[in-house]
Design a protein around this motif. Structure first.
Motif, PDB file in Angstrom:
ATOM      1  N   GLN A 141      43.002  33.028  32.122  1.00 17.95           N
ATOM      2  CA  GLN A 141      43.335  33.401  30.751  1.00 17.95           C
ATOM      3  C   GLN A 141      43.744  34.870  30.673  1.00 17.95           C
ATOM      4  OE1 GLN A 141      43.615  31.313  28.272  1.00 17.95           O
ATOM      5  NE2 GLN A 141      42.685  29.516  29.230  1.00 17.95           N
ATOM      6  N   ILE A 142      44.685  35.157  29.793  1.00 17.98           N
ATOM      7  CA  ILE A 142      45.190  36.519  29.667  1.00 17.98           C
ATOM      8  C   ILE A 142      44.080  37.493  29.292  1.00 17.98           C
ATOM      9  CG2 ILE A 142      45.920  36.129  27.263  1.00 17.98           C
ATOM     10  CD1 ILE A 142      48.244  38.051  27.777  1.00 17.98           C
ATOM     11  N   GLN A 143      43.133  37.033  28.465  1.00 13.15           N
ATOM     12  CA  GLN A 143      42.042  37.916  28.046  1.00 13.15           C
ATOM     13  C   GLN A 143      41.169  38.309  29.236  1.00 13.15           C
ATOM     14  OE1 GLN A 143      42.844  35.013  26.638  1.00 13.15           O
ATOM     15  NE2 GLN A 143      43.343  35.420  24.496  1.00 13.15           N
ATOM     16  N   ALA A 144      40.959  37.379  30.168  1.00 14.94           N
ATOM     17  CA  ALA A 144      40.150  37.663  31.356  1.00 14.94           C
ATOM     18  C   ALA A 144      40.837  38.707  32.235  1.00 14.94           C
ATOM     19  CB  ALA A 144      39.893  36.383  32.138  1.00 14.94           C
ATOM     20  N   MET A 145      42.150  38.596  32.350  1.00 14.85           N
ATOM     21  CA  MET A 145      42.882  39.565  33.166  1.00 14.85           C
ATOM     22  C   MET A 145      42.880  40.936  32.512  1.00 14.85           C
ATOM     23  SD  MET A 145      46.094  37.590  34.907  1.00 14.85           S
ATOM     24  CE  MET A 145      46.461  36.179  33.868  1.00 14.85           C
ATOM     25  N   GLU A 146      43.071  40.971  31.208  1.00 13.13           N
ATOM     26  CA  GLU A 146      43.146  42.260  30.523  1.00 13.13           C
ATOM     27  C   GLU A 146      41.785  42.954  30.465  1.00 13.13           C
ATOM     28  OE1 GLU A 146      46.952  41.689  27.530  1.00 13.13           O
ATOM     29  OE2 GLU A 146      44.975  41.036  26.841  1.00 13.13           O
ATOM     30  N   SER A 147      40.715  42.167  30.444  1.00 12.93           N
ATOM     31  CA  SER A 147      39.392  42.786  30.302  1.00 12.93           C
ATOM     32  C   SER A 147      38.861  43.352  31.612  1.00 12.93           C
ATOM     33  CB  SER A 147      38.389  41.786  29.720  1.00 12.93           C
ATOM     34  OG  SER A 147      38.177  40.705  30.622  1.00 12.93           O
ATOM     35  N   ASP A 148      39.207  42.725  32.750  1.00 17.78           N
ATOM     36  CA  ASP A 148      38.734  43.247  34.042  1.00 17.78           C
ATOM     37  C   ASP A 148      39.668  42.785  35.152  1.00 17.78           C
ATOM     38  OD1 ASP A 148      37.359  44.309  36.158  1.00 17.78           O
ATOM     39  OD2 ASP A 148      35.433  43.397  35.664  1.00 17.78           O
ATOM     40  N   LEU A 149      40.854  43.368  35.179  1.00 19.89           N
ATOM     41  CA  LEU A 149      41.843  42.960  36.171  1.00 19.89           C
ATOM     42  C   LEU A 149      41.384  43.238  37.605  1.00 19.89           C
ATOM     43  CD1 LEU A 149      44.599  41.592  36.380  1.00 19.89           C
ATOM     44  CD2 LEU A 149      45.641  43.869  36.405  1.00 19.89           C
ATOM     45  N   PRO A 150      40.728  44.374  37.892  1.00 20.39           N
ATOM     46  CA  PRO A 150      40.291  44.597  39.274  1.00 20.39           C
ATOM     47  C   PRO A 150      39.379  43.489  39.813  1.00 20.39           C
ATOM     48  CG  PRO A 150      40.216  46.642  38.064  1.00 20.39           C
ATOM     49  CD  PRO A 150      40.499  45.569  37.053  1.00 20.39           C
ATOM     50  N   ALA A 151      38.486  42.964  38.964  1.00 18.33           N
ATOM     51  CA  ALA A 151      37.597  41.887  39.416  1.00 18.33           C
ATOM     52  C   ALA A 151      38.384  40.612  39.683  1.00 18.33           C
ATOM     53  CB  ALA A 151      36.512  41.625  38.366  1.00 18.33           C
ATOM     54  N   VAL A 152      39.357  40.322  38.825  1.00 19.92           N
ATOM     55  CA  VAL A 152      40.201  39.136  39.027  1.00 19.92           C
ATOM     56  C   VAL A 152      40.976  39.274  40.330  1.00 19.92           C
ATOM     57  CG1 VAL A 152      42.163  37.830  38.122  1.00 19.92           C
ATOM     58  CG2 VAL A 152      40.387  38.643  36.550  1.00 19.92           C
ATOM     59  N   ILE A 153      41.578  40.426  40.548  1.00 24.62           N
ATOM     60  CA  ILE A 153      42.356  40.657  41.763  1.00 24.62           C
ATOM     61  C   ILE A 153      41.483  40.520  43.006  1.00 24.62           C
ATOM     62  CG2 ILE A 153      43.563  42.443  43.090  1.00 24.62           C
ATOM     63  CD1 ILE A 153      44.738  43.426  40.401  1.00 24.62           C
ATOM     64  N   SER A 154      40.297  41.088  42.965  1.00 28.70           N
ATOM     65  CA  SER A 154      39.403  41.030  44.123  1.00 28.70           C
ATOM     66  C   SER A 154      39.059  39.591  44.482  1.00 28.70           C
ATOM     67  CB  SER A 154      38.133  41.817  43.831  1.00 28.70           C
ATOM     68  OG  SER A 154      37.199  41.674  44.882  1.00 28.70           O
ATOM     69  N   PHE A 155      38.720  38.788  43.461  1.00 34.60           N
ATOM     70  CA  PHE A 155      38.376  37.390  43.706  1.00 34.60           C
ATOM     71  C   PHE A 155      39.566  36.652  44.327  1.00 34.60           C
ATOM     72  CE2 PHE A 155      37.896  32.928  42.826  1.00 34.60           C
ATOM     73  CZ  PHE A 155      36.542  32.681  42.923  1.00 34.60           C
ATOM     74  N   GLN A 156      40.741  36.815  43.711  1.00 33.32           N
ATOM     75  CA  GLN A 156      41.902  36.053  44.168  1.00 33.32           C
ATOM     76  C   GLN A 156      42.351  36.476  45.569  1.00 33.32           C
ATOM     77  OE1 GLN A 156      42.937  33.414  42.554  1.00 33.32           O
ATOM     78  NE2 GLN A 156      41.571  33.761  40.804  1.00 33.32           N
ATOM     79  N   LYS A 157      42.289  37.748  45.854  1.00 30.86           N
ATOM     80  CA  LYS A 157      42.684  38.189  47.201  1.00 30.86           C
ATOM     81  C   LYS A 157      41.714  37.662  48.252  1.00 30.86           C
ATOM     82  CE  LYS A 157      45.702  42.076  46.428  1.00 30.86           C
ATOM     83  NZ  LYS A 157      46.116  43.408  46.909  1.00 30.86           N
ATOM     84  N   THR A 158      40.446  37.577  47.896  1.00 30.09           N
ATOM     85  CA  THR A 158      39.465  37.056  48.841  1.00 30.09           C
ATOM     86  C   THR A 158      39.751  35.600  49.200  1.00 30.09           C
ATOM     87  OG1 THR A 158      37.754  38.569  48.063  1.00 30.09           O
ATOM     88  CG2 THR A 158      36.997  36.602  49.217  1.00 30.09           C
ATOM     89  N   ILE A 159      40.194  34.815  48.228  1.00 28.32           N
ATOM     90  CA  ILE A 159      40.485  33.402  48.526  1.00 28.32           C
ATOM     91  C   ILE A 159      41.900  33.200  49.065  1.00 28.32           C
ATOM     92  CG2 ILE A 159      38.821  32.601  46.802  1.00 28.32           C
ATOM     93  CD1 ILE A 159      41.241  31.758  45.050  1.00 28.32           C
ATOM     94  N   GLY A 160      42.670  34.294  49.168  1.00 31.75           N
ATOM     95  CA  GLY A 160      43.997  34.202  49.771  1.00 31.75           C
ATOM     96  C   GLY A 160      45.115  33.885  48.800  1.00 31.75           C
ATOM     97  N   ASN A 161      44.889  34.108  47.505  1.00 31.66           N
ATOM     98  CA  ASN A 161      45.894  33.808  46.489  1.00 31.66           C
ATOM     99  C   ASN A 161      46.549  35.086  45.983  1.00 31.66           C
ATOM    100  OD1 ASN A 161      47.372  32.548  44.366  1.00 31.66           O
ATOM    101  ND2 ASN A 161      45.747  33.125  42.950  1.00 31.66           N
ATOM    102  N   ASP A 162      47.874  35.029  45.782  1.00 26.58           N
ATOM    103  CA  ASP A 162      48.574  36.209  45.262  1.00 26.58           C
ATOM    104  C   ASP A 162      49.327  35.929  43.957  1.00 26.58           C
ATOM    105  OD1 ASP A 162      50.791  34.717  46.001  1.00 26.58           O
ATOM    106  OD2 ASP A 162      51.558  36.162  47.458  1.00 26.58           O
TER     107      ASP A 162
END
Length: 254
Positions: free
Chosen positions: A67-88
């Protein structure tokens, strides 16, 4: 398995009703012949745990609906999770009614909002896409709402994940939109429209009304990288994903 001209992933939202743990669920996806998954949530796993299960079953995380709200509220946490699972690749999957403007200017403002978010993701070597339903197909001042959104954002910052069934349901031309946004559609949702009320008018890919003989070459020509199968309300989820995979694999054999 035959080599496919376009690889197939499954949007895991399709299987949300099944009483299976993450290991069983991903095993079933792999057994049905898919090589990737698109996430909608984390399956109750940590990033490290999810990556381990994806690797175990030979599946790639090709994208994730966030959700856009999740990305806007804490993008670094979202990025960290996704990079760990191999998603870009991150995808805005849905807009609450309060964000669905009746004006072209409102949709353009949303495009600018997404552009800012997409620029931040691009700086982290990730991509942002926008996924449509039918309400973005409504024509405002001569163009569908989706066009006002995408034209207000730079292509390098905001891509498009066209949901083919919702495009057709919304009265627009799926092939035409694939052609219009060629090079901007790295993920394409493969979904069909049927007449089964229990499945809310949706259908397994190939069993409904969409013209796949025209759509699949158009998706390839538009430089899609993955087809993402989805069925929002399948009455038998595992049978549904198998039928869709079998149909598409036959159509896409190299």
């Amino acid at each position: 398995m035959p080599t496919l001209r376009l690889p197939l992933a499954l949007q895991l939202y399709t299987l949300r009703s099944l009483p299976m743990n993450a290991d069983e669920l991903l095993g079933a996806v792999a057994a049905a012949g898919y090589s990737g998954v698109e996430l909608a949530g984390n399956l109750g796993q940590s990033a490290e745990g999810l990556r381990e299960l994806l690797d175990k079953h030979g599946l790639k995380a090709v994208s994730a609906h966030v959700q856009i709200q999740a990305m806007e509220s804490d993008l670094p946490a979202v990025i960290s999770f996704q990079k760990t699972i191999g998603n870009d690749t991150l995808v805005v999957p849905w807009l609450p009614e309060s964000d669905r403007s009746p004006t072209a200017a409102g949709w353009a403002a949303l495009g600018q909002r997404l552009d800012r978010l997409g620029r931040r993701l691009r700086m982290a070597n990730m991509r942002l896409l926008y996924h449509n339903h039918d309400f973005e197909m409504v024509v405002i001042d001569g163009k569908p709402a989706i066009s006002w959104l995408l034209e207000a954002a730079k292509p390098e910052n905001v891509g498009f994940e066209p949901d083919l069934a919702w495009i057709v349901f919304g009265g627009q031309d799926a092939v035409g939109l694939l052609q219009q946004y060629s090079g901007r559609v790295p993920r394409v949702h493969a979904k069909d429209l049927g007449d089964n009320a229990a499945e809310h008018g949706l259908a397994d890919v190939g069993s409904g009304r969409l013209d796949w003989d025209a759509i699949l070459p158009a998706a390839e020509a538009a430089q899609a990288e993955w087809l993402v199968v989805e069925h929002d309300f399948p009455t038998d989820p595992l049978a549904s994903i198998q039928r869709s995979q079998t149909f598409l694999a036959e159509k896409l054999k190299a």
